[in-house]
Motif scaffolding. Structure first.
Motif, PDB file in Angstrom:
ATOM      1  N   GLN A 243      -1.745 -11.065  -4.356  1.00  0.00           N
ATOM      2  CA  GLN A 243      -0.880 -11.390  -5.522  1.00  0.00           C
ATOM      3  C   GLN A 243       0.484 -11.633  -5.108  1.00  0.00           C
ATOM      4  O   GLN A 243       1.460 -12.278  -5.844  1.00  0.00           O
ATOM      5  CB  GLN A 243      -1.228 -10.289  -6.563  1.00  0.00           C
ATOM      6  N   HIS A 244       0.920 -10.739  -4.104  1.00  0.00           N
ATOM      7  CA  HIS A 244       2.423 -10.702  -3.853  1.00  0.00           C
ATOM      8  C   HIS A 244       2.465 -10.796  -2.057  1.00  0.00           C
ATOM      9  O   HIS A 244       2.749  -9.850  -1.339  1.00  0.00           O
ATOM     10  CB  HIS A 244       3.112  -9.318  -4.126  1.00  0.00           C
ATOM     11  N   PRO A 245       1.916 -12.130  -1.532  1.00  0.00           N
ATOM     12  CA  PRO A 245       2.084 -12.281  -0.229  1.00  0.00           C
ATOM     13  C   PRO A 245       3.214 -11.717   0.371  1.00  0.00           C
ATOM     14  O   PRO A 245       4.184 -11.939  -0.156  1.00  0.00           O
ATOM     15  CB  PRO A 245       1.552 -13.421   0.043  1.00  0.00           C
ATOM     16  N   GLY A 246       3.161 -11.234   1.843  1.00  0.00           N
ATOM     17  CA  GLY A 246       4.438 -10.836   2.285  1.00  0.00           C
ATOM     18  C   GLY A 246       5.118  -9.643   1.955  1.00  0.00           C
ATOM     19  O   GLY A 246       6.233  -9.419   2.464  1.00  0.00           O
ATOM     20  N   HIS A 247       4.778  -8.738   1.297  1.00  0.00           N
ATOM     21  CA  HIS A 247       5.503  -7.640   0.629  1.00  0.00           C
ATOM     22  C   HIS A 247       4.760  -6.537   1.179  1.00  0.00           C
ATOM     23  O   HIS A 247       3.670  -6.441   1.171  1.00  0.00           O
ATOM     24  CB  HIS A 247       5.515  -7.831  -0.880  1.00  0.00           C
ATOM     25  N   ARG A 248       5.759  -5.412   1.243  1.00  0.00           N
ATOM     26  CA  ARG A 248       5.254  -4.298   1.677  1.00  0.00           C
ATOM     27  C   ARG A 248       4.511  -3.644   0.540  1.00  0.00           C
ATOM     28  O   ARG A 248       4.857  -3.910  -0.597  1.00  0.00           O
ATOM     29  CB  ARG A 248       6.231  -3.258   2.262  1.00  0.00           C
ATOM     30  N   ILE A 249       3.656  -2.446   0.661  1.00  0.00           N
ATOM     31  CA  ILE A 249       3.219  -1.592  -0.402  1.00  0.00           C
ATOM     32  C   ILE A 249       3.667   0.029  -0.252  1.00  0.00           C
ATOM     33  O   ILE A 249       3.792   0.316   0.896  1.00  0.00           O
ATOM     34  CB  ILE A 249       1.650  -1.617  -0.592  1.00  0.00           C
ATOM     35  N   ARG A 250       4.279   0.371  -1.324  1.00  0.00           N
ATOM     36  CA  ARG A 250       4.749   1.552  -1.510  1.00  0.00           C
ATOM     37  C   ARG A 250       3.721   2.427  -2.188  1.00  0.00           C
ATOM     38  O   ARG A 250       3.389   2.013  -3.289  1.00  0.00           O
ATOM     39  CB  ARG A 250       5.895   1.861  -1.859  1.00  0.00           C
TER      40      ARG A 250
END
Length: 150
Positions: free
Chosen positions: A108-115
């Motif tokens: 859904q949100h490629p290239g983003h980190r997950i918190r």
């Protein structure tokens, strides 16, 4: 067999939404005895991952989490409200839920980190998925939490 649903808020069928909210209340408010505003205004902007299982003709919610886009709450995307009801604990569905949540969130949100804001007692569990602790423990509603990034 698990039926996975990944839906935006407005696409969740009313009966399914009711069950999600009921389980969140049961786990987070009643079971963990935390008086906090579960309906926090983020659900409408989230994708919701639900795991359903049918047994003896009854369809039951066996796992749930929500995913917020980068910028909705944090600069990273986030996973939260991660739960497995008491009837499903010890079956491995929690591991499947987190793995599936990460997979779908990254699509859904490629290239983003997950918190995540994790209960400290689950730190090793989340480390198994590549999350790293980035905060000191803090009290949230009477339960020690830590912030983690992947």
């Amino acid at each position: 067999m698990i039926e996975w649903q990944w839906l935006e808020f407005e696409n969740i069928p009313r009966g399914d939404l009711y069950e999600v909210l009921r389980q969140r209340q049961d786990v987070f408010v009643l079971e963990q005895t935390c008086l906090y505003p579960d309906l926090d205004g983020y659900d409408q902007a989230a994708h919701h991952l639900m795991a359903w299982q049918t047994a003896n003709g009854e369809r039951r919610l066996v796992a749930y989490l929500r995913c917020l886009a980068p910028g909705a709450k944090y600069s990273e995307m986030s996973l939260g409200r991660i739960l497995t009801p008491a009837i499903a604990r010890g079956t491995g569905i929690g591991r499947q839920l987190v793995a599936e949540g990460i997979r779908r969130a990254e699509l859904q949100h490629p290239g983003h980190r997950i918190r995540i804001g994790a209960q400290q007692r689950l730190e090793r569990f989340y480390q198994g998925f590549g999350f790293t602790t980035v905060s000191a423990p803090y009290d949230e509603d009477g339960i020690l939490h830590i912030d983690m990034l992947r």
